[in-house]
Enzyme design. Sequence first.
Site, short mmCIF file in Angstrom:
data_model
loop_
_atom_site.label_atom_id
_atom_site.label_comp_id
_atom_site.label_asym_id
_atom_site.label_seq_id
_atom_site.Cartn_x
_atom_site.Cartn_y
_atom_site.Cartn_z
N LYS A 124 6.32 -0.47 2.98
CA LYS A 124 6.88 0.22 4.15
C LYS A 124 5.88 1.21 4.74
O LYS A 124 5.74 1.34 5.96
CB LYS A 124 8.12 1.01 3.71
CG LYS A 124 9.40 0.47 4.28
CD LYS A 124 10.57 1.33 3.84
CE LYS A 124 10.68 1.38 2.35
NZ LYS A 124 11.60 2.23 1.71
N GLN A 147 19.39 -11.64 4.98
CA GLN A 147 20.71 -11.58 5.60
C GLN A 147 21.61 -10.57 4.89
O GLN A 147 22.31 -9.78 5.52
CB GLN A 147 21.39 -12.96 5.54
CG GLN A 147 20.69 -14.02 6.36
CD GLN A 147 21.44 -15.35 6.28
OE1 GLN A 147 22.66 -15.39 6.30
NE2 GLN A 147 20.70 -16.44 6.16
N CYS A 195 -12.80 17.90 -9.57
CA CYS A 195 -11.85 18.85 -10.18
C CYS A 195 -12.04 18.88 -11.70
O CYS A 195 -13.00 19.46 -12.17
CB CYS A 195 -10.43 18.54 -9.74
SG CYS A 195 -9.40 20.02 -9.77
N GLY A 238 -13.21 16.68 -13.48
CA GLY A 238 -14.51 16.05 -13.67
C GLY A 238 -15.64 17.06 -13.53
O GLY A 238 -16.63 17.04 -14.26
N HIS A 295 -10.74 18.51 -3.97
CA HIS A 295 -10.48 17.07 -3.91
C HIS A 295 -10.95 16.48 -2.57
O HIS A 295 -10.15 16.38 -1.64
CB HIS A 295 -8.99 16.80 -4.07
CG HIS A 295 -8.47 17.07 -5.43
ND1 HIS A 295 -8.37 16.09 -6.39
CD2 HIS A 295 -8.03 18.22 -6.01
CE1 HIS A 295 -7.89 16.62 -7.50
NE2 HIS A 295 -7.68 17.91 -7.30
N GLU A 315 -11.47 13.47 -1.85
CA GLU A 315 -10.85 12.17 -1.58
C GLU A 315 -9.66 12.27 -0.61
O GLU A 315 -9.38 11.33 0.11
CB GLU A 315 -10.43 11.49 -2.89
CG GLU A 315 -9.25 12.10 -3.64
CD GLU A 315 -9.62 13.24 -4.59
OE1 GLU A 315 -10.67 13.88 -4.37
OE2 GLU A 315 -8.84 13.51 -5.54
N1 GLN Z 1 -6.48 20.57 -15.16
C1 GLN Z 1 -7.45 21.21 -14.32
C2 GLN Z 1 -6.92 22.48 -13.69
O1 GLN Z 1 -5.73 22.69 -13.60
C3 GLN Z 1 -7.98 20.25 -13.25
C4 GLN Z 1 -6.94 19.82 -12.27
C5 GLN Z 1 -7.36 18.62 -11.45
O2 GLN Z 1 -8.24 17.86 -11.85
N2 GLN Z 1 -6.73 18.42 -10.31
O3 GLN Z 1 -7.68 23.30 -13.26
#
Ligand code: GLN
Length: 545
Positions: free
Chosen positions: A19, A195, A384, A386, A510, A512
């Site tokens: 959707k 239907q 984040c 990472g 983030h 992305e």
């Molecule tokens: N757990 C981590 C924090 O709260 C990273 C959060 C995340 O990757 N969005 O800071």
Amino acid sequence: MNPVKYIFVTGGVTSSLGKGIIAASLAKLLQARGYRTTIQKFDPYINVDPGTLNPYEHGECFVTDDGAETDLDLGHYERFLNVPTSQANNVTTGSVYLSVIEKERRGEFLGKTVQVVPHITNEIKSRMKLLGESGNFDIVITEIGGTVGDIESLPYIESVRQLLWELGEGNAITIHLTLVPYLAAAKELKTKPTQHSVKTLMESGIKADILVCRTEHELSDELREKLALFCNVKKEAVIQSIDASTIYDVPNLMLKEKLDVVALNKLRLPKKSRPDLSKWNEFLKKHKKPKHTVNVGLIGKYVELQDSYKSILEAFVHSGASNQTRVNVVSIHSEYLNRKNVAEKLAGLDGVLVAPGFGERGVEGKIEAIRYVRENKIPFFGICLGMQMAVIEYSRNVLGLQDANSTEMNPKTKNPVIHIMEDQKHVTDKGGTMRLGAWDCQLKKGTLVYSIYNQEMISERHRHRFELNNTYLKDLEKAGLMASGVNPKTKLVEVIELKNHPFFIGVQYHPEYKSTVANPHPIFVEFVKATVQHKQHLGSTRLMV
Ligand code: GLN
């Protein structure tokens, strides 16, 4: 001023028919004809927002500039339309009830009995009209989550019925999305579920104006006539939505089926010009005819479910196309990575992205992967969690702080290189309490990240509680890990990078969430470029041997 027009999208037969993609594709076509269009999603669950939901339950949680934690369909809306959404674009049953109950506590209902009809439905209706009343849009598309006939969808369906009546013919229409299954044994497409679904909708007082039929095979003329007759719609309003190889094909498929023209006619709006999809089609061409292919490892702990990292995967589609590169994303479960198997598990990768996440599970695997790509000069991109793991890896293996950790994983560590923000220490509620939404970041000139954005001040979306501990910053910088982006007010570190590495970048935010077809995110674009270069470099060194 012309009245705002409303399109409601409901679903029947089964969930997961797409959707959100149909709504986004129709919005794209209307936008390309010159209409200011937005999409909103109403979800029937009781969570106030999906922020507290496990990704295995509901896929990724998407975050808007104004800090709303929302359904991942809002990500599709932004990626298709290139217009930011907001808190108002996502409503859940929980948020509706919460505000009605808060009003009741304040005594705003003046002694009345508070009921589903009219109090809950009135609240839903006022939220359905909120964006329309902002003056920013000509057309508002409202997607109703779930399937008709569900107990929990009833207040939404009733609200749509009332709004169709109040707004009047020509001002509001309903699109019903259903499945036309193919029975292999009979070699036949079947219309009966559709239907029944239309009948269920009718029992709630709503007549579908347009039917969008999800199908694996072409709908014949005969079948369209049958559906039209038994579902009480015009034949041209039976729209085929055939399975596509990519979601980005759907706007063109809907254009061919004239979904936009049928909707505009029913809304009594002029067609204006033919939709200009030239940029969109340029992107599609590059996406479908890549010149290079790279393998990128996506290291996370929710990799079993594709939807958990939806925005990251889509950002690779956008940035891959702009590099004319097919990005083959290889999912690697961080829980099963360790020092012994890391070389084998990451063999053949041209780059590695370490994903966001929460909690302890799988973090040691992420740290091992980062050590490996740092030492072997493989392009690295940390988002984040990472990025936080990259700081921990560097502190342990370069600074020599063997017990370096985040207080999220080990509250008692002697070297909390990642720690909780001061204003988070006393927060006990989990919902909506993280550092959320858009925050500014100042980039240092002469750094990799500055060259990527080519500007000094940027704004990106956040969703986390923990931060780089600035007490360790001097030592980290002395050892070669640079804080290349910092929040100008709070001094919190937003970006880290390494100099003696072809591409090593970690971001606390983030990126992305902001990647769209029209504007692929610059870090993703440059990361993909670095992976292509890595592959070519490896190829040429292999040739030299
Ligand atoms: N757990 C981590 C924090 O709260 C990273 C959060 C995340 O990757 N969005 O800071």
